[in-house]
Design an enzyme around this catalytic site. Structure first.
Site, mmCIF file in Angstrom:
data_model
loop_
_atom_site.group_PDB
_atom_site.id
_atom_site.type_symbol
_atom_site.label_atom_id
_atom_site.label_comp_id
_atom_site.label_asym_id
_atom_site.label_seq_id
_atom_site.Cartn_x
_atom_site.Cartn_y
_atom_site.Cartn_z
ATOM 1 N N CYS A 165 0.985 4.372 5.473
ATOM 2 C CA CYS A 165 0.658 3.081 4.865
ATOM 3 C C CYS A 165 -0.267 3.328 3.696
ATOM 4 O O CYS A 165 0.102 3.993 2.739
ATOM 5 C CB CYS A 165 0.067 2.120 5.893
ATOM 6 S SG CYS A 165 -1.402 2.740 6.706
ATOM 7 N N ARG B 263 -2.591 0.945 9.338
ATOM 8 C CA ARG B 263 -1.450 0.127 9.744
ATOM 9 C C ARG B 263 -0.346 1.011 10.330
ATOM 10 O O ARG B 263 0.372 0.629 11.243
ATOM 11 C CB ARG B 263 -0.898 -0.642 8.534
ATOM 12 C CG ARG B 263 -1.714 -1.842 8.151
ATOM 13 C CD ARG B 263 -1.208 -2.459 6.855
ATOM 14 N NE ARG B 263 -1.609 -1.690 5.685
ATOM 15 C CZ ARG B 263 -1.280 -1.976 4.433
ATOM 16 N NH1 ARG B 263 -0.509 -3.016 4.190
ATOM 17 N NH2 ARG B 263 -1.695 -1.241 3.428
#
Lengths: 293, 140
Positions: free
Chosen positions: A241, A246
Site C-alpha cells: 500500500c 493497509r
C-alpha cells in the site's frame, strides 16, 4: 453466529468475537492489545485489561526505517507483560487496520499465537461494551523472541522486482493506483515522487474485505472479491500500500482467512517504490506489463 | 516572529511535565475542544476541511474588529486531532489577527510531542495552523 462465520475461514482460530473477548477479560493466559491509528484513542477508554501498542512510536525503530531489533522487541514485550505463552488478541480503530499491522509485525518475530477481534474497536463500542481508562499494569515478562524473519512474510523492493508478473496486489484507493494522487483520500501527503502503481499489480482496495461494521466479509464474499484478480492459490503473492499498514489487513485476509501459503507484505510500499531511482511504474487504471529484462 | 502569551503558556505546560504525561495533557485539551456555536453547527459547509489530518476535522476563522475567533469540529473517535485543534483554539482564539499570522508555522514541533505522538501525526497540526493563518490573512 460469529463462530459460524469464522469456521468457514482457512484459519478460524485467527479471529475471535467481541463476546469472546468480553468473556476473557482477566484471563491470565490472554493479553488484549489495542493498536490504533489515533495515538490517543486508548487513553480515552479501552477494553478493560488491554495494553496499548503504538505502531509509530513503539514498533518502528526510531532511527532506521525498519522494525525493532529482536532485543528491543523483547524489551517492548516485557514492558507490556506479553510473552510467547500468552494468546495475544489485537483490536483497534479503522476496521482493525492497525491491529492487523501489529499482528503482522509480531509474526516477523515468530509470534504466532495471535488473533484479531473481528470488528475491532468500533464494534466493541457500538455494542455498548465496557471501556475503562485504567491503564492495565501487567507484570513484566521474560519473553522468548526469535531473530526477525524478514523472508517469509515480508518483501523488500528487490523481492518485488523479482516477482513482477506474479500476483501483486495494490490495496490503495483507485485514485492512488491510477496515479491521480500519491496519498489516500483525506490523508496527508507522504512524499512519494511519482504517482501510479507497481507494474502488473492488480487493484484490490483493502476496504473491500471489510463490512460496514468493521468485521471481515464472509469467506464466500472474499473469494468473490479475489476471483478475477490473478491472486491464485499456490503462487507467491505480495501485497503493498503506502507504508505497509493497509496491506497488513489484506495480508491477514489472504494468509489467514483465505489460506494462501505464501503471502508477503511489502512494507516499503509506495513511499519507497514511488521514489526509487531506476524502477518502472505504471500510470493509469490497467495493471501494465513487466518490463523486459 | 513571536508567540502569543496563551500559546506560550501551553508550550510551557507541555514541556514542563515528563514526556510520559504529555499524552494525558493532550487528552485534556481534546476533551475541552469548544463545541461549535449553533449557527456554525447548523452549517458545517462553512468550515474548511483540513486534508493534512488523518481524521476528519474542519475549521473556520472569523476576524471581527481585528481579533480572530477560531472554531473547529472533529469527531470523538479522533481525539488526537481534537487535541491539536483545541491547543490552537485555546492558544490563539481572541488574539489580534496579526498575532495569529506571526505564529511560526513550525510551532507544533515546540510542544515536545514528536517522540510520543510522531512527527507524521504532528504534520496534521501544522496543516491546521496553515489553514488558520490563510483564512485569517484573507480577512485582514
Amino acid at each position: 453466529m460469529s463462530e459460524e462465520k469464522f469456521a468457514e475461514y482457512a484459519s478460524p482460530d485467527r479471529l475471535v468475537s467481541t463476546a469472546w473477548v468480553a468473556d476473557h477479560i482477566g484471563d491470565p493466559d490472554v493479553v488484549i492489545v489495542e493498536s490504533d491509528e489515533d495515538v490517543l484513542l486508548y487513553e480515552t477508554g479501552h477494553i478493560p485489561s488491554a495494553v496499548k501498542v503504538d505502531w509509530h512510536t513503539e514498533l518502528n525503530d526510531p532511527v532506521m526505517r525498519d522494525y525493532l531489533s529482536a532485543e528491543d522487541f523483547s524489551a517492548l514485550l516485557s514492558k507490556k507483560g506479553i510473552d510467547e505463552t500468552k494468546t495475544i488478541v489485537f483490536y483497534g480503530d479503522k476496521s482493525n487496520w492497525w491491529a492487523a499491522y501489529a499482528l503482522w509485525v509480531f509474526a516477523l518475530y515468530g509470534y504466532d499465537n495471535t488473533k484479531l477481534m473481528d470488528g475491532g474497536r468500533d464494534k466493541w463500542t457500538a455494542e455498548g461494551r465496557e471501556l475503562t481508562r485504567e491503564v492495565a499494569a501487567r507484570p513484566a515478562t521474560q519473553p522468548q523472541v526469535a531473530e526477525r524473519d524478514d523472508t517469509t512474510l515480508r518483501a523488500f523492493r528487490d523481492d518485488v522486482l523479482a516477482n513482477l508478473g506474479k500476483p501483486l496486489v495494490d490495496v490503495r484507493s483507485p485514485e492512488e493506483y491510477s496515479g491521480e494522487r500519491t496519498t489516500a483520500p483525506a490523508y496527508p501527503e507522504e512524499g512519494a515522487l511519482r504517482a501510479g502503481h507497481i507494474p502488473t499489480a492488480t487493484s484490490v482496495p483493502w476496504g473491500k474485505a471489510a463490512n460496514e461494521d468493521g468485521t471481515f466479509k464472509s469467506r464466500a464474499e472474499l473469494e468473490t472479491i479475489y476471483a478475477d484478480t490473478g491472486v491464485t492459490q499456490g503462487e507467491d503473492v505480495i501485497a503493498y500500500c503506502r507504508i505497509g499498514e493497509r496491506s497488513s489487513h489484506t495480508w491477514f485476509v489472504l494468509k489467514h482467512l483465505l489460506g494462501h501459503d505464501n503471502v508477503r507484505n511489502y512494507d516499503g510500499s509506495w513511499t519507497e517504490w514511488g521514489s526509487l531511482v531506476g524502477v518502472p511504474i505504471t500510470v493509469g487504471t490497467e495493471p501494465g506489463t513487466a518490463p523486459a529484462r | 516572529m513571536s508567540m502569543p502569551k496563551e500559546l506560550a503558556a501551553i508550550v510551557d505546560d507541555f514541556t514542563a511535565i515528563p514526556e510520559s504525561e504529555r499524552l494525558n495533557l493532550l487528552l485534556e485539551f481534546s476533551e475541552n475542544l469548544p463545541e461549535l456555536p449553533t449557527r456554525l453547527a447548523e452549517h458545517p459547509e462553512l468550515l474548511e476541511p483540513v486534508v493534512e489530518c488523518q481524521s476528519p476535522i474542519s475549521i473556520i476563522v472569523e476576524v471581527e474588529d481585528g481579533a480572530a475567533s477560531i472554531f473547529a469540529s472533529a469527531p470523538p473517535e479522533a481525539p488526537t486531532t481534537r487535541g491539536f485543534a483545541s491547543i490552537l483554539i485555546h492558544g490563539l482564539s481572541g488574539e489580534p489577527a496579526q498575532t495569529v499570522l506571526e505564529v511560526p508555522i513550525d510551532f507544533p514541533q515546540s510542544l515536545g510531542l514528536s517522540r510520543i505522538v510522531s512527527p507524521l501525526r504532528l504534520r496534521g497540526m501544522t496543516g491546521m495552523l496553515g489553514r488558520i493563518q490563510r483564512q485569517t490573512r484573507e480577512q485582514v
